[in-house]
Scaffold this active site. Structure first.
Site, PDB file in Angstrom:
ATOM      1  N   ARG A  97       1.887 -31.888  -6.183  1.00 12.37           N
ATOM      2  CA  ARG A  97       0.673 -30.971  -6.071  1.00 12.37           C
ATOM      3  C   ARG A  97      -0.432 -31.582  -5.448  1.00 12.37           C
ATOM      4  NH1 ARG A  97       1.654 -31.029 -12.196  1.00 12.37           N
ATOM      5  NH2 ARG A  97       0.108 -32.826 -11.786  1.00 12.37           N
ATOM      6  N   ARG A 110       1.666 -26.899  11.740  1.00 11.44           N
ATOM      7  CA  ARG A 110       2.149 -26.896  13.308  1.00 11.44           C
ATOM      8  C   ARG A 110       1.492 -28.225  14.016  1.00 11.44           C
ATOM      9  NH1 ARG A 110       0.353 -20.740  14.647  1.00 11.44           N
ATOM     10  NH2 ARG A 110       2.009 -19.840  13.158  1.00 11.44           N
ATOM     11  N   CYS A 112       2.224 -18.915   1.970  1.00 15.65           N
ATOM     12  CA  CYS A 112       0.631 -18.733   1.738  1.00 15.65           C
ATOM     13  C   CYS A 112       0.400 -17.571   0.746  1.00 15.65           C
ATOM     14  CB  CYS A 112      -0.093 -18.593   2.747  1.00 15.65           C
ATOM     15  SG  CYS A 112      -0.458 -19.824   3.974  1.00 15.65           S
ATOM     16  N   GLU A 143      -4.811 -17.205  -4.960  1.00  9.31           N
ATOM     17  CA  GLU A 143      -4.804 -17.748  -6.369  1.00  9.31           C
ATOM     18  C   GLU A 143      -5.345 -16.674  -7.177  1.00  9.31           C
ATOM     19  OE1 GLU A 143      -4.585 -20.573  -8.339  1.00  9.31           O
ATOM     20  OE2 GLU A 143      -3.313 -21.511  -6.534  1.00  9.31           O
ATOM     21  N   ARG A 169      -4.764 -24.887  -2.494  1.00  8.22           N
ATOM     22  CA  ARG A 169      -3.920 -25.840  -3.281  1.00  8.22           C
ATOM     23  C   ARG A 169      -2.435 -25.630  -2.660  1.00  8.22           C
ATOM     24  NH1 ARG A 169      -7.208 -23.061  -7.261  1.00  8.22           N
ATOM     25  NH2 ARG A 169      -7.695 -24.155  -8.707  1.00  8.22           N
ATOM     26  N   TYR A 186      -5.450 -35.211  -4.933  1.00 11.04           N
ATOM     27  CA  TYR A 186      -6.490 -34.149  -5.156  1.00 11.04           C
ATOM     28  C   TYR A 186      -7.737 -34.642  -4.332  1.00 11.04           C
ATOM     29  CZ  TYR A 186      -3.811 -31.715  -8.513  1.00 11.04           C
ATOM     30  OH  TYR A 186      -3.018 -31.086  -9.319  1.00 11.04           O
ATOM     31  N   ARG A 215      -8.095 -32.260 -11.722  1.00 11.28           N
ATOM     32  CA  ARG A 215      -7.296 -33.107 -12.365  1.00 11.28           C
ATOM     33  C   ARG A 215      -7.602 -34.547 -12.292  1.00 11.28           C
ATOM     34  NH1 ARG A 215      -1.802 -31.718 -14.092  1.00 11.28           N
ATOM     35  NH2 ARG A 215      -2.264 -33.528 -15.230  1.00 11.28           N
TER      36      ARG A 215
END
Length: 126
Positions: free
Chosen positions: A6, A62, A74, A77, A89, A107, A115
């Protein structure tokens, strides 16, 4: 073994340049700290909050060598009241021998608050 890695970052404004720049920096860091080769990446999902509309963040890939054939999707959220805004994210699904505890999730920027328990990297612990 396939593992999920993540990552998340934030942007200050909804501009194509910033979306591309922050996404590229995040993905490069995810690859670097987990010692990945793009051929190890099975797929990637990139989500954005609903206030990001100027560009597809996947376009940033790219700019990264050997990412031509990495499958990327893509999406938006869920718009949860009070959630972090201007957030990108990434979920990177990789073929790796790393255990779940060895995988380093990244992150950056304002997304660090998502987090805080994962904020330290192996380099920070030394």
């Amino acid at each position: 073994m396939i593992r999920g890695i993540r990552g998340a970052t934030t942007i200050k404004s909804d501009s194509a340049e910033e979306i591309i720049s922050r996404t590229e920096a995040l993905v490069r860091e995810m690859v670097r700290v987990n010692n990945l080769d793009p051929s190890d990446i099975a797929s990637m999902y990139i989500s954005v909050t609903d206030d990001i509309t100027a560009e597809f963040p996947a376009k940033a890939l790219r700019n990264i060598e050997n990412f031509t054939f990495v499958p990327v999707m893509c999406m938006k959220e869920i718009n949860v009241p009070g959630s972090l805004r201007h957030c990108i994210r990434v979920m990177m699904n990789v073929n790796t021998s790393l255990s779940q505890t060895e995988v380093e999730h990244i992150y950056q920027e304002g997304a660090i608050i998502l987090r805080p328990d994962l904020r330290l990297t192996k380099d920070d612990e030394l």
